[in-house]
Design an enzyme around this catalytic site. Structure first.
Site, PDB file in Angstrom:
ATOM      1  N   SER A  74       9.255  10.365   9.589  1.00 12.12           N
ATOM      2  CA  SER A  74       8.105  11.008   9.097  1.00 12.12           C
ATOM      3  C   SER A  74       8.086  12.315   9.894  1.00 12.12           C
ATOM      4  O   SER A  74       9.727  12.064  10.440  1.00 12.12           O
ATOM      5  CB  SER A  74       6.810  10.141  10.598  1.00 12.12           C
ATOM      6  OG  SER A  74       6.273  11.771  10.271  1.00 12.12           O
ATOM      7  N   THR A  84      -2.224   8.341   1.133  1.00 15.35           N
ATOM      8  CA  THR A  84      -2.167   7.520   0.933  1.00 15.35           C
ATOM      9  C   THR A  84      -2.981   6.484   1.935  1.00 15.35           C
ATOM     10  O   THR A  84      -4.539   7.950   2.421  1.00 15.35           O
ATOM     11  CB  THR A  84      -0.317   6.448   1.366  1.00 15.35           C
ATOM     12  OG1 THR A  84      -0.547   7.174   3.394  1.00 15.35           O
ATOM     13  CG2 THR A  84       0.041   7.192   0.672  1.00 15.35           C
ATOM     14  N   SER A 122       0.673  -0.996   0.212  1.00 13.59           N
ATOM     15  CA  SER A 122       0.079   0.025   0.438  1.00 13.59           C
ATOM     16  C   SER A 122       0.878   1.520  -0.207  1.00 13.59           C
ATOM     17  O   SER A 122       2.405   1.289   0.222  1.00 13.59           O
ATOM     18  CB  SER A 122      -1.215   0.263   1.531  1.00 13.59           C
ATOM     19  OG  SER A 122      -1.687   1.298   1.577  1.00 13.59           O
ATOM     20  N   TYR A 159       3.369   7.710  18.301  1.00 12.92           N
ATOM     21  CA  TYR A 159       2.912   6.846  16.863  1.00 12.92           C
ATOM     22  C   TYR A 159       4.745   8.311  16.580  1.00 12.92           C
ATOM     23  O   TYR A 159       5.490   7.656  15.755  1.00 12.92           O
ATOM     24  CB  TYR A 159       2.490   7.558  15.948  1.00 12.92           C
ATOM     25  CG  TYR A 159       3.110   8.059  14.537  1.00 12.92           C
ATOM     26  CD1 TYR A 159       3.755   6.725  13.030  1.00 12.92           C
ATOM     27  CD2 TYR A 159       2.831   8.890  13.624  1.00 12.92           C
ATOM     28  CE1 TYR A 159       3.631   7.049  12.166  1.00 12.92           C
ATOM     29  CE2 TYR A 159       3.262   9.005  12.138  1.00 12.92           C
ATOM     30  CZ  TYR A 159       3.590   8.299  11.760  1.00 12.92           C
ATOM     31  OH  TYR A 159       3.988   8.216  10.617  1.00 12.92           O
ATOM     32  N   LYS A 195       9.054   6.991  15.815  1.00 12.35           N
ATOM     33  CA  LYS A 195       9.611   7.770  14.397  1.00 12.35           C
ATOM     34  C   LYS A 195      10.880   8.214  14.981  1.00 12.35           C
ATOM     35  O   LYS A 195      12.159   7.994  14.475  1.00 12.35           O
ATOM     36  CB  LYS A 195       8.686   8.439  14.004  1.00 12.35           C
ATOM     37  CG  LYS A 195       7.509   7.878  12.970  1.00 12.35           C
ATOM     38  CD  LYS A 195       7.829   6.698  12.738  1.00 12.35           C
ATOM     39  CE  LYS A 195       6.681   6.288  11.501  1.00 12.35           C
ATOM     40  NZ  LYS A 195       7.111   5.355  10.444  1.00 12.35           N
TER      41      LYS A 195
HETATM   42  N1  LIG Z   1       1.246   9.176   3.943  1.00  8.48           N
HETATM   43  C1  LIG Z   1       1.895  10.191   4.910  1.00  8.48           C
HETATM   44  O1  LIG Z   1       1.566  11.308   5.088  1.00  8.48           O
HETATM   45  C2  LIG Z   1       3.069   9.266   6.154  1.00  8.48           C
HETATM   46  C3  LIG Z   1       3.741  10.393   6.142  1.00  8.48           C
HETATM   47  C4  LIG Z   1       5.105  10.219   7.198  1.00  8.48           C
HETATM   48  C5  LIG Z   1       5.852   8.760   7.569  1.00  8.48           C
HETATM   49  N2  LIG Z   1       4.576   8.013   6.794  1.00  8.48           N
HETATM   50  C6  LIG Z   1       5.160   6.586   6.734  1.00  8.48           C
HETATM   51  O2  LIG Z   1       5.746   6.482   5.647  1.00  8.48           O
HETATM   52  C7  LIG Z   1       5.332   4.381   5.251  1.00  8.48           C
HETATM   53  C8  LIG Z   1       4.185   4.191   4.553  1.00  8.48           C
HETATM   54  O3  LIG Z   1       3.004   4.382   5.105  1.00  8.48           O
HETATM   55  P1  LIG Z   1       2.157   5.016   4.180  1.00  8.48           P
HETATM   56  O4  LIG Z   1       1.464   6.180   3.968  1.00  8.48           O
HETATM   57  O5  LIG Z   1       1.990   4.203   2.754  1.00  8.48           O
HETATM   58  O6  LIG Z   1       0.598   4.498   4.572  1.00  8.48           O
HETATM   59  P2  LIG Z   1      -0.598   2.665   4.537  1.00  8.48           P
HETATM   60  O7  LIG Z   1      -1.124   3.176   2.974  1.00  8.48           O
HETATM   61  O8  LIG Z   1      -1.402   2.998   5.575  1.00  8.48           O
HETATM   62  O9  LIG Z   1       0.657   1.714   4.131  1.00  8.48           O
HETATM   63  C9  LIG Z   1       1.460   1.223   5.201  1.00  8.48           C
HETATM   64  C10 LIG Z   1       1.516  -0.222   5.112  1.00  8.48           C
HETATM   65  O10 LIG Z   1       2.835  -0.821   6.292  1.00  8.48           O
HETATM   66  C11 LIG Z   1       2.193  -2.268   6.332  1.00  8.48           C
HETATM   67  N3  LIG Z   1       2.378  -2.563   7.614  1.00  8.48           N
HETATM   68  C12 LIG Z   1       1.004  -2.016   8.761  1.00  8.48           C
HETATM   69  N4  LIG Z   1       1.279  -2.549  10.100  1.00  8.48           N
HETATM   70  C13 LIG Z   1       1.689  -3.893   9.423  1.00  8.48           C
HETATM   71  C14 LIG Z   1       1.822  -5.327   9.912  1.00  8.48           C
HETATM   72  N5  LIG Z   1       1.252  -5.006  11.511  1.00  8.48           N
HETATM   73  N6  LIG Z   1       2.736  -6.065   9.999  1.00  8.48           N
HETATM   74  C15 LIG Z   1       3.344  -5.546   8.798  1.00  8.48           C
HETATM   75  N7  LIG Z   1       3.624  -4.822   7.458  1.00  8.48           N
HETATM   76  C16 LIG Z   1       2.022  -3.949   8.396  1.00  8.48           C
HETATM   77  C17 LIG Z   1       1.234  -1.826   5.750  1.00  8.48           C
HETATM   78  O11 LIG Z   1       0.442  -3.219   4.967  1.00  8.48           O
HETATM   79  P3  LIG Z   1       0.064  -4.606   5.506  1.00  8.48           P
HETATM   80  O12 LIG Z   1      -1.001  -3.981   5.085  1.00  8.48           O
HETATM   81  O13 LIG Z   1      -0.377  -5.477   4.266  1.00  8.48           O
HETATM   82  O14 LIG Z   1       0.179  -4.937   6.507  1.00  8.48           O
HETATM   83  C18 LIG Z   1       1.521  -0.988   4.629  1.00  8.48           C
HETATM   84  O15 LIG Z   1       1.474  -1.807   3.091  1.00  8.48           O
HETATM   85  C19 LIG Z   1       5.091   4.257   6.965  1.00  8.48           C
HETATM   86  O16 LIG Z   1       5.916   3.555   8.545  1.00  8.48           O
HETATM   87  C20 LIG Z   1       4.313   6.060   7.450  1.00  8.48           C
HETATM   88  O17 LIG Z   1       4.523   5.856   9.263  1.00  8.48           O
HETATM   89  C21 LIG Z   1       3.982   8.289   6.019  1.00  8.48           C
END
Ligand SMILES: NC(=O)c1ccc[n+]([C@@H]2O[C@H](COP(=O)([O-])OP(=O)(O)OC[C@H]3O[C@@H](n4cnc5c(N)ncnc54)[C@H](OP(=O)(O)O)[C@@H]3O)[C@@H](O)[C@H]2O)c1
Length: 264
Positions: free
Chosen positions: A141, A189, A15, A154, A158
């Site tokens: 993050s 996302t 995702s 969270y 981080k």
């Molecule tokens: N989007 C933002 O604005 C943002 C900002 C700062 C940092 N981030 C960071 O970017 C990274 C990716 O997030 P995203 O925005 O792409 O969110 P997302 O679309 O919710 O994707 C999260 C991913 O993490 C995996 N995941 C969650 N819980 C898990 C678990 N218990 N075991 C294994 N895999 C797990 C999910 O895979 P499954 O569901 O298949 O397990 C999914 O592929 C994260 O570390 C997030 O903290 C995002």
């Protein structure tokens, strides 16, 4: 780091940012290992990566379950695959106030974001060093750089990644392990939908900030460009990134602004 023909393990590949990075890298005809919990979504991503000319295998684990992470790593390493790069994107966010959040929810966020990520890294690190080195990227993050309302555990998880991976980098320069810390701002996302509340239930809302965020695809292109350059810190996002500099250079303004943030 040239992605061509390398073995690259990507977590959070089902995702959002991890998925978009996997698809972007797959254009370089490489060998991908894609991880997360959701098998059907990972298989769809693997199919797209194969269409782009790469190989892609799905390895399932739950970052919140150390045993599943370690046994996944053992399964991969037993195949004598030389891991050239390990890119961590797996993680969950939070939507709850400190005073209403039970400690077990704080621990759950740490298990997934910090301990799961650390467990996989530890499982891979020695072999990577024995093989002459490699690249490790971890996704923090902007709230890994400062505190933020409604995100206490969270943000803390981080921040912890910064401390751990900076130490790992310093210890392993001699082993040719190159570490990048990816610091996204607001990216569009499912992160806010999947964020957990005080009861550990999904928040299930697309927050306004997320909705207006940079697309995962554009974000992935920026991240991949900077991963190729092995940049140590990769900031990616929009104007919200300014807060990192405000926190550092004008802390009084950050204290004022952060106390006025609407929680959602
Ligand atoms: N989007 C933002 O604005 C943002 C900002 C700062 C940092 N981030 C960071 O970017 C990274 C990716 O997030 P995203 O925005 O792409 O969110 P997302 O679309 O919710 O994707 C999260 C991913 O993490 C995996 N995941 C969650 N819980 C898990 C678990 N218990 N075991 C294994 N895999 C797990 C999910 O895979 P499954 O569901 O298949 O397990 C999914 O592929 C994260 O570390 C997030 O903290 C995002």
């Amino acid at each position: 780091m040239d992605f061509f023909a390398k073995n690259i393990w990507i977590t959070g590949a089902s995702s959002g940012i991890g998925k978009a990075v996997a698809i972007e890298i797959s254009k370089a005809k490489t060998n991908l290992i894609l991880s997360g919990r959701n098998e059907s979504k990972l298989k769809e991503v693997a199919a797209q990566c194969k269409k782009n000319g790469s190989t892609a295998q799905v390895i399932l684990f739950d970052l919140g379950d150390e045993k599943s992470v370690v046994s996944a790593a053992e399964a991969v390493l037993s195949k004598k695959i030389k891991i050239d790069a390990l890119y961590h994107f797996g993680g969950i966010s939070q939507r709850s106030f400190v005073n209403e959040t039970p400690l077990d929810i704080d621990r759950k966020i740490f298990e997934v974001n910090f301990f799961g990520t650390v467990a996989l890294t530890k499982a891979v690190l020695s072999r990577m060093a024995e093989n002459g080195g490699g690249q490790i990227a971890v996704t923090s993050s902007i709230v890994g750089k400062f505190g933020f309302p409604y995100r206490s555990a969270y943000a803390a998880s981080k921040h912890a990644l910064h401390g751990f991976f900076e130490s790992l980098r310093a210890e392993n320069k001699k082993n040719n392990i190159r570490v990048s810390v990816i610091i996204p701002g607001r990216i569009k996302t499912d992160i806010s939908l999947n964020a957990i509340d005080k009861n550990g239930q999904p928040h299930s809302k697309m927050d306004e900030g997320q909705e207006k965020g940079k697309s995962a695809e554009t974000t992935a292109k920026i991240i991949c460009r900077k991963l190729k350059k092995e940049q140590k810190e990769i900031l990616v996002g929009g104007t919200e990134l300014l807060m990192v500099y405000i926190r550092r250079f004008i802390p009084s303004l950050y204290y004022y602004m952060s106390s006025r943030v609407k929680p959602l």
